[in-house]
Scaffold this active site. Structure first.
Site, short mmCIF file in Angstrom:
data_model
loop_
_atom_site.label_atom_id
_atom_site.label_comp_id
_atom_site.label_asym_id
_atom_site.label_seq_id
_atom_site.Cartn_x
_atom_site.Cartn_y
_atom_site.Cartn_z
N CYS A 29 0.80 -1.23 0.00
CA CYS A 29 0.00 0.00 0.00
C CYS A 29 0.83 1.27 0.00
O CYS A 29 0.32 2.35 -0.33
CB CYS A 29 -0.96 0.00 1.18
SG CYS A 29 -2.01 -1.44 1.19
N HIS B 230 -3.18 7.00 2.55
CA HIS B 230 -3.67 5.72 2.04
C HIS B 230 -5.07 5.48 2.62
O HIS B 230 -5.32 5.71 3.80
CB HIS B 230 -2.71 4.60 2.46
CG HIS B 230 -3.24 3.24 2.17
ND1 HIS B 230 -3.71 2.88 0.93
CD2 HIS B 230 -3.43 2.15 2.97
CE1 HIS B 230 -4.14 1.63 0.98
NE2 HIS B 230 -3.99 1.17 2.21
N ASN C 36 -10.44 -0.08 -0.23
CA ASN C 36 -8.98 0.01 -0.18
C ASN C 36 -8.39 -0.63 -1.44
O ASN C 36 -8.57 -1.82 -1.68
CB ASN C 36 -8.52 -0.73 1.09
CG ASN C 36 -7.02 -0.77 1.25
OD1 ASN C 36 -6.27 -0.46 0.33
ND2 ASN C 36 -6.58 -1.17 2.44
O1 UT7 Z 1 -4.14 -1.39 3.36
C1 UT7 Z 1 -3.52 -2.10 4.35
C2 UT7 Z 1 -3.77 -1.55 5.65
N1 UT7 Z 1 -4.97 -2.13 6.23
C3 UT7 Z 1 -5.56 -1.52 7.21
O2 UT7 Z 1 -5.13 -0.44 7.59
C4 UT7 Z 1 -6.72 -2.17 7.94
C5 UT7 Z 1 -6.70 -1.77 9.39
N2 UT7 Z 1 -7.73 -2.41 10.19
C6 UT7 Z 1 -9.04 -2.06 10.08
O3 UT7 Z 1 -9.41 -1.26 9.23
C7 UT7 Z 1 -10.01 -2.66 11.08
O4 UT7 Z 1 -9.29 -3.29 12.09
C8 UT7 Z 1 -11.02 -3.66 10.44
C9 UT7 Z 1 -11.99 -2.93 9.55
C10 UT7 Z 1 -10.24 -4.68 9.61
C11 UT7 Z 1 -11.80 -4.37 11.54
O5 UT7 Z 1 -12.47 -3.40 12.35
P1 UT7 Z 1 -12.39 -3.52 13.94
O6 UT7 Z 1 -13.23 -2.44 14.50
O7 UT7 Z 1 -10.93 -3.52 14.31
O8 UT7 Z 1 -13.10 -4.88 14.22
P2 UT7 Z 1 -12.54 -6.16 14.98
O9 UT7 Z 1 -11.53 -6.88 14.14
O10 UT7 Z 1 -12.13 -5.75 16.34
O11 UT7 Z 1 -13.85 -7.05 15.08
C12 UT7 Z 1 -14.97 -6.66 15.84
C13 UT7 Z 1 -16.09 -7.66 15.65
C14 UT7 Z 1 -15.62 -9.12 15.76
O12 UT7 Z 1 -16.66 -9.85 16.36
P3 UT7 Z 1 -16.58 -10.23 17.93
O13 UT7 Z 1 -15.30 -11.00 18.09
O14 UT7 Z 1 -16.52 -8.91 18.65
O15 UT7 Z 1 -17.82 -11.01 18.14
C15 UT7 Z 1 -15.49 -9.56 14.34
O16 UT7 Z 1 -15.64 -10.96 14.16
O17 UT7 Z 1 -16.62 -7.54 14.32
C16 UT7 Z 1 -16.62 -8.83 13.68
N3 UT7 Z 1 -16.44 -8.62 12.26
C17 UT7 Z 1 -17.47 -8.45 11.42
N4 UT7 Z 1 -18.80 -8.43 11.61
C18 UT7 Z 1 -19.58 -8.21 10.53
C19 UT7 Z 1 -15.28 -8.55 11.57
N5 UT7 Z 1 -15.54 -8.33 10.28
C20 UT7 Z 1 -16.90 -8.26 10.15
C21 UT7 Z 1 -17.76 -8.05 9.06
N6 UT7 Z 1 -19.08 -8.04 9.29
N7 UT7 Z 1 -17.30 -7.85 7.80
#
Ligand code: UT7
Length: 339
Positions: A118, A265, A295
């Site tokens: 990225c 980014h 992204n």
């Molecule tokens: O380009 C490369 C660089 N990439 C990035 O910068 C990405 C950086 N990270 C992020 O943007 C975020 O961490 C994500 C968007 C990937 C995830 O968001 P988050 O607020 O950090 O969510 P999380 O991973 O803490 O997950 C929270 C909850 C989980 O459920 P439980 O364990 O709390 O029951 C996940 O399983 O959300 C759940 N979850 C979803 N639910 C519905 C994760 N993905 C999804 C989804 N739909 N697509």
């Protein structure tokens, strides 16, 4: 001699896939994706290859077709260099840059690809800028073809080819597309500052699976699919952006508040918001394309630049900070004056 961006262009594939469409594939919802990421539709390349999108973006950036930003059409023969950033090339050999060179008739250009995920567009631009600078100093340029006065820099990705469509934590984030910029002669001292850094954490975001493709190497994993520890990358990204922007400002002897446009980014709206808050920058100065594209790795920054340029938001003398971050984990940043 310095350099300046004299053309910008973009290309997005035809197919738009809404958040609701993804609920057919994984257990997710429009509400979760919108509030947690800020992404609405993303574009997915079905008929278009990586090089098709790059070619279309480059044609716009060179003013050969409508739709981009370019003050006057750029003669293909005046392009001396193509640096093509991608982590999802159509083929490994020849380089995607060489394929674009052939399609556009850039007969005088040397051409090669870079992959810094990225942050790749920033690295591609920096390499182009260094080659232009050494050419101007007379270090490079023993023959006509070694002089680098104009460079075409591309960020083009087909991320959806390596997306794991069974993993809801990643598949909702990514899309496909390309952005391009042409670098030409500019005012002395432009760019004002560059920043390259790393926080080596390869496992946070990777595409495992190449091991095992030789019959002598064991079975390995069957397919290459992207995997990411989202929270880890999130924390890294906010800190890395702030550190890079503050570093650029210090190097250039300006205050962070003097930056007119922040082109980051586009990974997550919450990352943008957290960085902006921590930096104390006016939110209106932050470029945003994420909502409509998701992204697209190294295509995000040139796409955002193209949008700003076409909207007439970049005025001569404006200070523009570009920050890329991603797999590696690596960060690349650049502070330049628009003209
Ligand atoms: O380009 C490369 C660089 N990439 C990035 O910068 C990405 C950086 N990270 C992020 O943007 C975020 O961490 C994500 C968007 C990937 C995830 O968001 P988050 O607020 O950090 O969510 P999380 O991973 O803490 O997950 C929270 C909850 C989980 O459920 P439980 O364990 O709390 O029951 C996940 O399983 O959300 C759940 N979850 C979803 N639910 C519905 C994760 N993905 C999804 C989804 N739909 N697509």
């Amino acid at each position: 001699m310095g350099c300046a961006i004299i053309g910008c262009g973009k290309s997005l594939p035809a197919l738009a896939v809404a958040n609701d469409d993804l609920t057919q594939l994984v257990d997710t919802s429009d509400e979760w994706i919108t509030t947690r990421t800020g992404i609405k539709p993303r574009r997915i390349a079905v008929g278009e290859t990586n090089v098709d999108m790059a070619e279309a973006a480059a044609r716009q950036a060179m003013g050969l077709v409508e739709g981009g930003y370019c003050e006057a059409p750029i003669d293909p023969e005046s392009i001396d260099l193509v640096v093509y950033s991608t982590c999802t090339p159509d083929v490994l050999v020849p380089s995607c840059a060489a394929l674009v060179r052939r399609r556009l008739g850039l007969v005088n250009a040397v051409a090669f690809d870079v992959n810094a995920a990225c942050s790749g567009f920033i690295y591609a631009m920096s390499v182009a800028e260094s080659m232009m600078a050494s050419s101007a100093l007379g270090v490079a340029g023993a023959g006509r073809r070694n002089k680098v006065r104009r460079a075409l820099v591309i960020g083009s990705e087909r991320l959806t080819r390596i997306t794991n469509w069974k993993d809801r934590t990643t598949c909702v984030l990514f899309g496909d597309g390309a952005g391009a910029a042409v670098l030409g002669a500019g005012k002395k001292g432009n760019p004002l500052a560059l920043s390259f850094s790393t926080s080596p954490d390869v496992a946070a975001l990777d595409v495992p699976g190449l091991a095992g493709t030789s019959p002598f190497a064991g079975t390995g994993r069957p397919a290459s699919r992207l995997s990411m520890d989202g929270r880890r990358v999130f924390r890294f990204a906010v800190a890395a952006i702030c550190d890079a922007v503050e570093g650029l400002a210090a190097k250039a002897g300006i205050a962070v508040a003097d930056i007119d446009h922040l082109v980051l980014h586009q990974a997550n709206e919450r990352i943008l918001a957290a960085a902006v808050k921590r930096l104390g920058i006016d939110d209106a100065r932050v470029a945003r394309t994420l909502r409509d594209t998701g992204n697209i790795s190294s295509a995000c920054i040139p796409l955002a630049l193209d949008r700003l340029a076409r909207a007439g938001e970049l005025e001569d003398g404006d200070l523009v900070a570009l920050v890329g971050f991603g797999a590696g984990l690596d960060i690349g940043a650049c502070l330049l004056r628009w003209k």
